[in-house]
Write an enzyme that holds these catalytic residues in place. Structure first.
Site, PDB file in Angstrom:
ATOM      1  N   HIS A 162       0.809  -1.223   0.000  1.00 38.52           N
ATOM      2  CA  HIS A 162       0.000   0.000   0.000  1.00 38.52           C
ATOM      3  C   HIS A 162       0.842   1.273   0.000  1.00 38.52           C
ATOM      4  CE1 HIS A 162       0.454  -0.252   4.512  1.00 38.52           C
ATOM      5  NE2 HIS A 162       0.467   1.064   4.383  1.00 38.52           N
ATOM      6  N   ASP A 184      -0.149  -7.605   1.212  1.00 35.11           N
ATOM      7  CA  ASP A 184       0.351  -6.258   1.502  1.00 35.11           C
ATOM      8  C   ASP A 184       1.869  -6.215   1.553  1.00 35.11           C
ATOM      9  OD1 ASP A 184       0.131  -3.556   1.863  1.00 35.11           O
ATOM     10  OD2 ASP A 184      -0.197  -3.661   4.024  1.00 35.11           O
ATOM     11  N   SER A 226       4.753   1.729   8.190  1.00 29.77           N
ATOM     12  CA  SER A 226       4.340   0.639   7.296  1.00 29.77           C
ATOM     13  C   SER A 226       5.487   0.176   6.403  1.00 29.77           C
ATOM     14  CB  SER A 226       3.182   1.102   6.416  1.00 29.77           C
ATOM     15  OG  SER A 226       2.031   1.339   7.174  1.00 29.77           O
TER      16      SER A 226
END
Length: 484
Positions: free
Chosen positions: A225, A259, A339
Protein backbone atom coordinates in the site's frame (compact mmCIF):
# COMPACT_ATOMS: atom_id res chain seq x y z
CA UNK A 1 -17.32 -9.80 2.94
CA UNK A 2 -16.33 -12.64 0.62
CA UNK A 3 -13.04 -14.29 -0.18
CA UNK A 4 -11.64 -12.38 -3.15
CA UNK A 5 -10.24 -14.41 -6.03
CA UNK A 6 -7.82 -12.45 -8.21
CA UNK A 7 -6.39 -12.94 -11.65
CA UNK A 8 -3.18 -14.89 -11.61
CA UNK A 9 -0.71 -13.11 -11.42
CA UNK A 10 36.67 -34.11 -27.24
CA UNK A 11 39.75 -35.70 -26.67
CA UNK A 12 41.95 -32.48 -26.39
CA UNK A 13 43.51 -31.17 -29.63
CA UNK A 14 46.99 -32.19 -28.64
CA UNK A 15 46.02 -35.85 -28.30
CA UNK A 16 46.24 -37.10 -31.90
CA UNK A 17 45.09 -40.65 -32.70
CA UNK A 18 47.75 -43.26 -33.03
CA UNK A 19 48.78 -43.76 -36.64
CA UNK A 20 49.44 -47.10 -38.23
CA UNK A 21 53.17 -47.55 -38.92
CA UNK A 22 54.13 -46.39 -42.44
CA UNK A 23 55.27 -49.24 -44.70
CA UNK A 24 58.90 -48.88 -45.60
CA UNK A 25 60.90 -50.36 -48.47
CA UNK A 26 63.02 -53.19 -47.22
CA UNK A 27 66.57 -51.96 -46.83
CA UNK A 28 69.45 -54.03 -48.07
CA UNK A 29 71.89 -55.24 -45.47
CA UNK A 30 74.67 -52.73 -45.01
CA UNK A 31 77.85 -53.54 -46.83
CA UNK A 32 81.17 -53.51 -45.14
CA UNK A 33 82.69 -50.42 -46.71
CA UNK A 34 85.11 -47.88 -45.44
CA UNK A 35 83.53 -44.86 -43.73
CA UNK A 36 82.33 -41.94 -45.82
CA UNK A 37 82.22 -38.21 -45.27
CA UNK A 38 79.39 -35.97 -46.27
CA UNK A 39 77.66 -38.76 -48.21
CA UNK A 40 80.53 -39.07 -50.76
CA UNK A 41 82.53 -42.27 -51.41
CA UNK A 42 86.13 -42.49 -50.21
CA UNK A 43 89.01 -42.84 -52.54
CA UNK A 44 89.50 -46.51 -51.55
CA UNK A 45 86.11 -47.65 -52.98
CA UNK A 46 86.16 -49.13 -56.49
CA UNK A 47 84.57 -46.79 -59.07
CA UNK A 48 81.92 -49.30 -60.25
CA UNK A 49 80.79 -50.05 -56.72
CA UNK A 50 80.50 -46.34 -56.00
CA UNK A 51 78.22 -45.73 -58.99
CA UNK A 52 75.94 -48.68 -58.16
CA UNK A 53 75.62 -47.65 -54.57
CA UNK A 54 74.80 -44.02 -55.47
CA UNK A 55 72.17 -45.11 -58.00
CA UNK A 56 70.45 -47.42 -55.54
CA UNK A 57 70.34 -44.80 -52.83
CA UNK A 58 69.02 -42.12 -55.20
CA UNK A 59 66.23 -44.42 -56.34
CA UNK A 60 65.28 -45.20 -52.76
CA UNK A 61 65.22 -41.52 -51.77
CA UNK A 62 63.07 -40.64 -54.78
CA UNK A 63 60.53 -43.32 -53.84
CA UNK A 64 60.04 -41.91 -50.36
CA UNK A 65 59.82 -38.24 -51.33
CA UNK A 66 56.62 -36.53 -50.01
CA UNK A 67 54.07 -35.02 -52.41
CA UNK A 68 54.73 -31.42 -53.39
CA UNK A 69 51.51 -30.05 -51.86
CA UNK A 70 51.74 -31.05 -48.18
CA UNK A 71 48.53 -29.27 -47.30
CA UNK A 72 46.51 -31.96 -49.09
CA UNK A 73 47.28 -34.48 -46.38
CA UNK A 74 44.82 -33.97 -43.50
CA UNK A 75 42.85 -36.00 -40.99
CA UNK A 76 39.95 -35.15 -38.65
CA UNK A 77 40.62 -34.05 -35.10
CA UNK A 78 40.09 -37.12 -32.87
CA UNK A 79 36.58 -37.40 -31.55
CA UNK A 80 35.27 -34.31 -33.40
CA UNK A 81 33.11 -34.46 -36.56
CA UNK A 82 34.93 -33.15 -39.61
CA UNK A 83 32.42 -30.32 -40.07
CA UNK A 84 31.95 -29.36 -36.42
CA UNK A 85 31.81 -25.56 -36.07
CA UNK A 86 34.71 -23.90 -34.30
CA UNK A 87 34.47 -21.20 -31.65
CA UNK A 88 34.21 -18.48 -34.28
CA UNK A 89 31.79 -20.30 -36.56
CA UNK A 90 34.53 -21.86 -38.75
CA UNK A 91 35.05 -25.61 -39.18
CA UNK A 92 37.90 -26.89 -37.14
CA UNK A 93 37.37 -30.60 -37.69
CA UNK A 94 40.08 -30.91 -40.35
CA UNK A 95 43.62 -29.91 -39.69
CA UNK A 96 46.85 -30.51 -41.66
CA UNK A 97 49.23 -32.89 -39.97
CA UNK A 98 53.00 -32.28 -40.01
CA UNK A 99 54.92 -34.51 -42.36
CA UNK A 100 57.10 -37.20 -40.84
CA UNK A 101 60.71 -36.12 -40.84
CA UNK A 102 62.64 -37.64 -43.74
CA UNK A 103 66.12 -38.94 -42.97
CA UNK A 104 68.34 -38.98 -46.03
CA UNK A 105 70.56 -41.95 -46.63
CA UNK A 106 74.29 -41.46 -47.02
CA UNK A 107 75.16 -40.41 -50.52
CA UNK A 108 71.53 -39.77 -51.48
CA UNK A 109 70.42 -36.57 -53.16
CA UNK A 110 66.83 -35.51 -52.49
CA UNK A 111 64.71 -35.18 -55.63
CA UNK A 112 63.52 -31.64 -56.25
CA UNK A 113 59.95 -30.73 -56.88
CA UNK A 114 58.78 -28.32 -59.54
CA UNK A 115 56.77 -26.49 -56.83
CA UNK A 116 58.82 -24.80 -54.15
CA UNK A 117 58.23 -26.29 -50.70
CA UNK A 118 59.35 -25.33 -47.27
CA UNK A 119 60.05 -27.46 -44.28
CA UNK A 120 58.49 -26.38 -40.97
CA UNK A 121 60.21 -27.23 -37.76
CA UNK A 122 58.39 -29.81 -35.62
CA UNK A 123 58.09 -27.35 -32.73
CA UNK A 124 55.78 -25.07 -34.73
CA UNK A 125 52.73 -27.33 -34.74
CA UNK A 126 52.31 -27.66 -30.98
CA UNK A 127 52.56 -23.87 -30.77
CA UNK A 128 49.92 -23.43 -33.48
CA UNK A 129 47.63 -25.92 -31.77
CA UNK A 130 48.06 -24.15 -28.45
CA UNK A 131 47.30 -20.74 -29.98
CA UNK A 132 44.18 -22.13 -31.64
CA UNK A 133 43.05 -23.58 -28.32
CA UNK A 134 43.62 -20.28 -26.50
CA UNK A 135 41.74 -18.30 -29.16
CA UNK A 136 38.89 -20.79 -28.99
CA UNK A 137 38.63 -20.52 -25.22
CA UNK A 138 38.70 -16.72 -25.30
CA UNK A 139 36.07 -16.69 -28.01
CA UNK A 140 33.84 -19.00 -26.03
CA UNK A 141 34.15 -16.89 -22.89
CA UNK A 142 33.47 -13.65 -24.74
CA UNK A 143 30.52 -15.19 -26.55
CA UNK A 144 29.03 -16.59 -23.36
CA UNK A 145 29.46 -13.28 -21.55
CA UNK A 146 27.77 -11.44 -24.39
CA UNK A 147 24.90 -13.88 -24.32
CA UNK A 148 24.43 -13.38 -20.57
CA UNK A 149 24.43 -9.63 -20.99
CA UNK A 150 21.78 -9.80 -23.68
CA UNK A 151 19.76 -12.31 -21.69
CA UNK A 152 19.84 -10.19 -18.54
CA UNK A 153 19.02 -7.05 -20.47
CA UNK A 154 15.86 -8.72 -21.75
CA UNK A 155 14.57 -9.38 -18.25
CA UNK A 156 12.42 -7.03 -16.21
CA UNK A 157 14.52 -5.00 -13.73
CA UNK A 158 15.07 -6.73 -10.42
CA UNK A 159 13.91 -10.20 -11.46
CA UNK A 160 16.02 -13.17 -10.36
CA UNK A 161 15.10 -16.50 -11.97
CA UNK A 162 16.15 -18.48 -8.87
CA UNK A 163 14.34 -16.23 -6.39
CA UNK A 164 15.80 -15.85 -2.93
CA UNK A 165 18.32 -18.60 -3.71
CA UNK A 166 19.85 -16.33 -6.34
CA UNK A 167 20.48 -13.31 -4.10
CA UNK A 168 22.65 -12.71 -1.05
CA UNK A 169 20.41 -12.52 1.97
CA UNK A 170 21.51 -12.77 5.59
CA UNK A 171 20.48 -15.61 7.86
CA UNK A 172 22.86 -15.25 10.80
CA UNK A 173 21.70 -13.13 13.71
CA UNK A 174 23.83 -9.99 14.19
CA UNK A 175 23.57 -10.23 18.00
CA UNK A 176 23.91 -12.90 20.65
CA UNK A 177 21.49 -13.35 23.52
CA UNK A 178 24.02 -11.70 25.85
CA UNK A 179 24.19 -8.62 23.61
CA UNK A 180 20.46 -8.42 23.04
CA UNK A 181 19.57 -4.94 24.16
CA UNK A 182 17.32 -2.44 22.43
CA UNK A 183 20.28 -0.11 21.91
CA UNK A 184 22.33 -2.87 20.25
CA UNK A 185 19.38 -3.82 18.06
CA UNK A 186 19.09 -0.21 16.94
CA UNK A 187 22.81 -0.06 16.10
CA UNK A 188 22.58 -3.26 14.08
CA UNK A 189 19.35 -2.54 12.17
CA UNK A 190 19.22 1.18 11.53
CA UNK A 191 21.80 1.06 8.68
CA UNK A 192 19.67 -1.46 6.77
CA UNK A 193 16.28 0.16 7.50
CA UNK A 194 15.14 2.74 4.96
CA UNK A 195 12.46 5.31 4.36
CA UNK A 196 10.26 5.02 1.26
CA UNK A 197 8.98 8.14 -0.47
CA UNK A 198 6.47 7.49 -3.26
CA UNK A 199 4.38 9.65 -5.52
CA UNK A 200 0.71 9.83 -4.60
CA UNK A 201 -1.97 11.82 -6.35
CA UNK A 202 0.59 13.71 -8.39
CA UNK A 203 2.63 14.67 -5.33
CA UNK A 204 6.13 13.14 -5.45
CA UNK A 205 6.22 13.03 -1.66
CA UNK A 206 2.57 12.11 -1.21
CA UNK A 207 3.17 8.70 0.37
CA UNK A 208 5.78 7.79 2.95
CA UNK A 209 6.60 4.48 4.52
CA UNK A 210 9.46 2.29 5.60
CA UNK A 211 11.34 -0.74 4.36
CA UNK A 212 14.42 -2.86 4.90
CA UNK A 213 17.30 -4.09 2.75
CA UNK A 214 16.62 -7.67 1.66
CA UNK A 215 19.90 -8.56 -0.04
CA UNK A 216 23.15 -7.25 -1.51
CA UNK A 217 21.62 -6.91 -4.97
CA UNK A 218 19.66 -3.77 -4.11
CA UNK A 219 16.24 -5.26 -3.29
CA UNK A 220 14.12 -3.65 -0.60
CA UNK A 221 10.97 -5.00 1.10
CA UNK A 222 8.06 -2.72 2.01
CA UNK A 223 4.26 -2.74 2.13
CA UNK A 224 2.27 -2.85 -1.10
CA UNK A 225 0.00 0.00 0.00
CA UNK A 226 2.98 2.35 0.37
CA UNK A 227 3.89 2.17 -3.35
CA UNK A 228 0.62 1.02 -4.95
CA UNK A 229 -0.40 4.40 -6.35
CA UNK A 230 3.05 5.21 -7.72
CA UNK A 231 3.30 1.76 -9.28
CA UNK A 232 -0.04 2.05 -11.03
CA UNK A 233 0.58 5.59 -12.32
CA UNK A 234 4.29 5.29 -13.11
CA UNK A 235 5.17 7.71 -10.34
CA UNK A 236 8.56 8.23 -8.78
CA UNK A 237 9.72 6.05 -5.88
CA UNK A 238 12.77 6.86 -3.77
CA UNK A 239 14.60 4.96 -1.04
CA UNK A 240 16.28 7.08 1.65
CA UNK A 241 19.01 5.58 3.84
CA UNK A 242 20.00 6.47 7.39
CA UNK A 243 22.38 9.18 6.16
CA UNK A 244 19.71 10.85 4.05
CA UNK A 245 21.03 9.64 0.70
CA UNK A 246 18.30 9.07 -1.88
CA UNK A 247 18.15 6.25 -4.44
CA UNK A 248 15.66 5.91 -7.26
CA UNK A 249 13.73 2.65 -7.11
CA UNK A 250 11.01 0.82 -8.97
CA UNK A 251 8.62 -1.96 -8.11
CA UNK A 252 9.72 -5.48 -9.01
CA UNK A 253 6.34 -6.82 -7.94
CA UNK A 254 3.79 -6.57 -5.19
CA UNK A 255 0.93 -8.46 -3.58
CA UNK A 256 -2.09 -6.52 -2.40
CA UNK A 257 -3.42 -9.71 -0.79
CA UNK A 258 -0.44 -10.01 1.53
CA UNK A 259 0.35 -6.26 1.50
CA UNK A 260 3.96 -6.85 0.47
CA UNK A 261 6.13 -5.34 -2.25
CA UNK A 262 9.71 -5.79 -3.44
CA UNK A 263 11.59 -2.80 -4.88
CA UNK A 264 14.88 -2.63 -6.74
CA UNK A 265 17.29 0.28 -6.28
CA UNK A 266 20.30 -0.55 -8.51
CA UNK A 267 22.58 2.07 -6.93
CA UNK A 268 22.18 0.35 -3.56
CA UNK A 269 23.62 -2.95 -4.80
CA UNK A 270 26.60 -3.99 -2.70
CA UNK A 271 26.43 -0.88 -0.54
CA UNK A 272 24.28 -2.14 2.35
CA UNK A 273 24.35 -5.08 4.71
CA UNK A 274 21.05 -6.99 4.40
CA UNK A 275 18.75 -7.34 7.37
CA UNK A 276 18.90 -10.78 8.98
CA UNK A 277 15.73 -12.83 8.48
CA UNK A 278 14.50 -14.70 11.54
CA UNK A 279 11.38 -16.72 12.33
CA UNK A 280 8.13 -15.53 13.87
CA UNK A 281 7.27 -19.13 14.79
CA UNK A 282 9.85 -18.95 17.60
CA UNK A 283 8.30 -15.87 19.16
CA UNK A 284 6.57 -16.07 22.53
CA UNK A 285 3.88 -13.81 23.86
CA UNK A 286 5.53 -11.28 26.17
CA UNK A 287 8.84 -11.33 24.30
CA UNK A 288 10.47 -7.95 23.64
CA UNK A 289 10.41 -6.71 20.06
CA UNK A 290 11.59 -3.51 18.37
CA UNK A 291 9.86 -1.61 15.55
CA UNK A 292 12.04 0.52 13.27
CA UNK A 293 10.87 2.93 10.59
CA UNK A 294 9.79 6.43 9.72
CA UNK A 295 6.57 7.16 11.58
CA UNK A 296 4.97 10.45 10.55
CA UNK A 297 7.94 11.04 8.26
CA UNK A 298 10.42 10.92 11.15
CA UNK A 299 13.13 8.68 9.69
CA UNK A 300 15.24 6.21 11.67
CA UNK A 301 12.81 6.01 14.58
CA UNK A 302 13.04 3.13 17.04
CA UNK A 303 10.24 2.00 19.35
CA UNK A 304 10.04 -1.04 21.57
CA UNK A 305 7.34 -3.20 23.11
CA UNK A 306 6.34 -6.82 23.48
CA UNK A 307 4.61 -9.48 21.44
CA UNK A 308 1.05 -9.13 22.72
CA UNK A 309 -0.48 -11.93 20.61
CA UNK A 310 0.37 -14.40 17.85
CA UNK A 311 -1.63 -15.72 14.88
CA UNK A 312 -4.08 -12.85 15.08
CA UNK A 313 -6.45 -12.89 12.03
CA UNK A 314 -6.61 -9.33 10.74
CA UNK A 315 -8.10 -7.76 7.64
CA UNK A 316 -6.94 -4.35 6.51
CA UNK A 317 -7.43 -2.02 3.58
CA UNK A 318 -10.42 -1.19 1.45
CA UNK A 319 -12.81 -3.45 -0.52
CA UNK A 320 -10.65 -3.13 -3.65
CA UNK A 321 -7.39 -4.17 -1.94
CA UNK A 322 -8.22 -6.10 1.19
CA UNK A 323 -5.32 -7.78 2.97
CA UNK A 324 -5.76 -10.74 5.26
CA UNK A 325 -2.95 -11.16 7.74
CA UNK A 326 -2.19 -13.92 10.21
CA UNK A 327 -0.46 -11.23 12.23
CA UNK A 328 2.08 -10.84 14.99
CA UNK A 329 0.43 -8.38 17.37
CA UNK A 330 2.61 -5.92 19.28
CA UNK A 331 2.26 -2.91 21.52
CA UNK A 332 5.44 -1.33 20.13
CA UNK A 333 4.40 2.11 18.94
CA UNK A 334 3.53 1.97 15.22
CA UNK A 335 2.17 4.98 13.36
CA UNK A 336 1.60 5.97 9.73
CA UNK A 337 5.01 5.89 8.10
CA UNK A 338 6.05 2.75 9.98
CA UNK A 339 4.34 0.64 7.30
CA UNK A 340 6.79 -1.70 5.62
CA UNK A 341 9.46 -1.36 8.30
CA UNK A 342 10.86 -4.31 10.22
CA UNK A 343 9.67 -5.75 13.52
CA UNK A 344 12.80 -7.19 15.11
CA UNK A 345 13.63 -9.49 18.02
CA UNK A 346 16.49 -8.89 20.45
CA UNK A 347 18.87 -10.96 18.31
CA UNK A 348 18.47 -8.36 15.60
CA UNK A 349 16.45 -10.66 13.32
CA UNK A 350 13.46 -9.48 11.32
CA UNK A 351 10.41 -11.41 12.52
CA UNK A 352 7.73 -9.39 10.73
CA UNK A 353 6.86 -6.41 8.54
CA UNK A 354 4.83 -3.72 10.28
CA UNK A 355 1.63 -3.22 8.31
CA UNK A 356 -1.36 -1.96 10.29
CA UNK A 357 -2.57 -0.56 13.58
CA UNK A 358 -5.82 -0.91 15.45
CA UNK A 359 -7.93 2.18 15.97
CA UNK A 360 -11.07 2.83 17.96
CA UNK A 361 -12.96 2.56 14.68
CA UNK A 362 -11.44 -0.79 13.68
CA UNK A 363 -8.30 -1.75 11.85
CA UNK A 364 -6.56 0.74 9.59
CA UNK A 365 -3.38 2.44 8.52
CA UNK A 366 -4.15 6.14 8.84
CA UNK A 367 -4.99 6.70 12.51
CA UNK A 368 -2.59 7.16 15.39
CA UNK A 369 -1.22 4.46 17.62
CA UNK A 370 -3.31 3.25 20.54
CA UNK A 371 -0.97 0.43 21.56
CA UNK A 372 -2.04 -2.34 19.17
CA UNK A 373 -0.10 -2.91 15.96
CA UNK A 374 0.16 -5.79 13.52
CA UNK A 375 3.05 -7.23 11.52
CA UNK A 376 3.10 -9.70 8.66
CA UNK A 377 5.06 -12.82 9.75
CA UNK A 378 8.49 -13.10 8.16
CA UNK A 379 7.66 -16.59 6.87
CA UNK A 380 5.09 -15.06 4.54
CA UNK A 381 7.60 -12.38 3.58
CA UNK A 382 10.03 -15.07 2.45
CA UNK A 383 7.41 -16.85 0.33
CA UNK A 384 6.03 -13.74 -1.33
CA UNK A 385 9.44 -12.16 -1.93
CA UNK A 386 10.68 -15.37 -3.52
CA UNK A 387 7.70 -15.48 -5.90
CA UNK A 388 8.08 -11.81 -6.83
CA UNK A 389 11.80 -12.15 -7.50
CA UNK A 390 11.15 -15.09 -9.83
CA UNK A 391 8.20 -13.77 -11.82
CA UNK A 392 7.34 -10.25 -10.67
CA UNK A 393 4.07 -11.60 -9.28
CA UNK A 394 2.83 -13.39 -6.20
CA UNK A 395 0.20 -16.08 -5.82
CA UNK A 396 -2.22 -16.78 -3.02
CA UNK A 397 -4.24 -19.97 -2.42
CA UNK A 398 -7.99 -20.25 -2.98
CA UNK A 399 -10.57 -23.02 -2.64
CA UNK A 400 -13.21 -21.42 -4.85
CA UNK A 401 -15.95 -20.57 -2.37
CA UNK A 402 -17.54 -17.47 -0.86
CA UNK A 403 -17.59 -17.33 2.90
CA UNK A 404 -19.59 -15.18 5.30
CA UNK A 405 -17.29 -12.67 6.99
CA UNK A 406 -19.85 -10.69 8.96
CA UNK A 407 -20.96 -11.22 12.52
CA UNK A 408 -21.15 -14.82 13.65
CA UNK A 409 -21.33 -16.86 16.77
CA UNK A 410 -17.64 -17.78 16.76
CA UNK A 411 -18.47 -21.39 16.00
CA UNK A 412 -17.08 -21.64 12.49
CA UNK A 413 -17.09 -20.12 9.01
CA UNK A 414 -20.21 -20.58 6.91
CA UNK A 415 -19.79 -21.33 3.19
CA UNK A 416 -22.27 -19.19 1.28
CA UNK A 417 -21.55 -20.33 -2.26
CA UNK A 418 -19.30 -22.93 -3.88
CA UNK A 419 -18.02 -21.94 -7.31
CA UNK A 420 -18.70 -24.42 -10.12
CA UNK A 421 -15.58 -26.33 -11.17
CA UNK A 422 -13.62 -25.11 -8.17
CA UNK A 423 -11.39 -27.11 -5.85
CA UNK A 424 -14.07 -26.85 -3.16
CA UNK A 425 -16.71 -28.37 -5.44
CA UNK A 426 -14.40 -31.19 -6.56
CA UNK A 427 -13.72 -32.01 -2.89
CA UNK A 428 -17.45 -32.15 -2.10
CA UNK A 429 -17.90 -28.90 -0.17
CA UNK A 430 -21.47 -27.59 -0.35
CA UNK A 431 -23.36 -24.37 0.21
CA UNK A 432 -24.30 -24.03 3.88
CA UNK A 433 -21.39 -26.12 5.19
CA UNK A 434 -19.66 -24.68 8.25
CA UNK A 435 -15.89 -25.06 8.44
CA UNK A 436 -14.82 -25.46 12.05
CA UNK A 437 -11.16 -26.48 11.67
CA UNK A 438 -8.32 -26.28 9.15
CA UNK A 439 -5.66 -28.94 9.69
CA UNK A 440 -6.90 -29.37 13.25
CA UNK A 441 -6.73 -25.65 14.10
CA UNK A 442 -10.00 -24.09 15.18
CA UNK A 443 -11.74 -21.63 12.86
CA UNK A 444 -14.09 -19.13 14.49
CA UNK A 445 -15.35 -17.06 11.56
CA UNK A 446 -14.95 -16.25 7.89
CA UNK A 447 -11.90 -14.03 8.27
CA UNK A 448 -10.17 -16.71 10.34
CA UNK A 449 -10.90 -19.23 7.58
CA UNK A 450 -9.46 -17.01 4.83
CA UNK A 451 -6.36 -16.24 6.90
CA UNK A 452 -5.92 -19.94 7.71
CA UNK A 453 -6.11 -20.89 4.03
CA UNK A 454 -3.58 -18.21 3.12
CA UNK A 455 -0.96 -19.61 5.45
CA UNK A 456 -0.64 -22.50 2.97
CA UNK A 457 0.53 -22.51 -0.64
CA UNK A 458 -1.16 -23.34 -3.94
CA UNK A 459 -0.84 -27.04 -4.69
CA UNK A 460 -0.91 -28.14 -1.06
CA UNK A 461 -3.68 -30.46 0.12
CA UNK A 462 -5.40 -29.29 3.29
CA UNK A 463 -7.95 -31.05 5.53
CA UNK A 464 -11.07 -29.05 6.46
CA UNK A 465 -13.34 -30.20 9.26
CA UNK A 466 -16.89 -29.43 8.10
CA UNK A 467 -20.19 -29.52 9.95
CA UNK A 468 -23.20 -30.45 7.79
CA UNK A 469 -26.66 -31.33 9.05
CA UNK A 470 -25.34 -31.60 12.59
CA UNK A 471 -22.61 -34.05 11.67
CA UNK A 472 -18.90 -33.42 11.19
CA UNK A 473 -16.80 -34.78 8.36
CA UNK A 474 -13.31 -34.13 6.97
CA UNK A 475 -12.97 -32.75 3.46
CA UNK A 476 -9.55 -32.74 1.81
CA UNK A 477 -9.03 -29.90 -0.67
CA UNK A 478 -6.07 -29.28 -2.99
CA UNK A 479 -5.55 -25.52 -3.00
CA UNK A 480 -5.39 -23.64 -6.28
CA UNK A 481 -3.56 -20.42 -6.90
CA UNK A 482 -4.41 -16.94 -8.11
CA UNK A 483 -2.23 -13.91 -8.67
CA UNK A 484 -2.76 -11.00 -6.36
Amino acid sequence: MSEQDRTEPSQPPEQQPERAPQARAEQPAPQQTPPTRGGQPTAQQPRTEQVQTAQAQAAQAQGSQPPADWTSRTQPLPGVPAQAPGPWGQPYGQQPQPYPQQHSQPGAHAARSDVPTARVGGWVWPVVAMLALVVGVIGGVVGAAGFRILDEASEEPGLVSTGLDGVETREDAPLTAADGTIANVADALLPSTVQIIAEFGGDESGATGSGFVLDRQGHVVTNSHVVADADEDGGRIQVVDQEGNRYDAEVVGRSAVYDLAVLIAPEMAGEFEPSALGASTRLRVGETVVAIGSPLGLSSTVTAGIVSALDRPVTTGDPESTSYINAVQTDAAINPGNSGGPLVNLLGEVVGVNSAIATTGGFGRDAGNIGVGFAIPVEQVRITADQILRTGKAQYPVIGAQVRTGNGDGDGAEIQEVTAGSAAEEAGLQDGDVVTEVEGVRVTDGIALIVAIRTYQPGERVDFTVRRDGQERVVSIELRGQVG
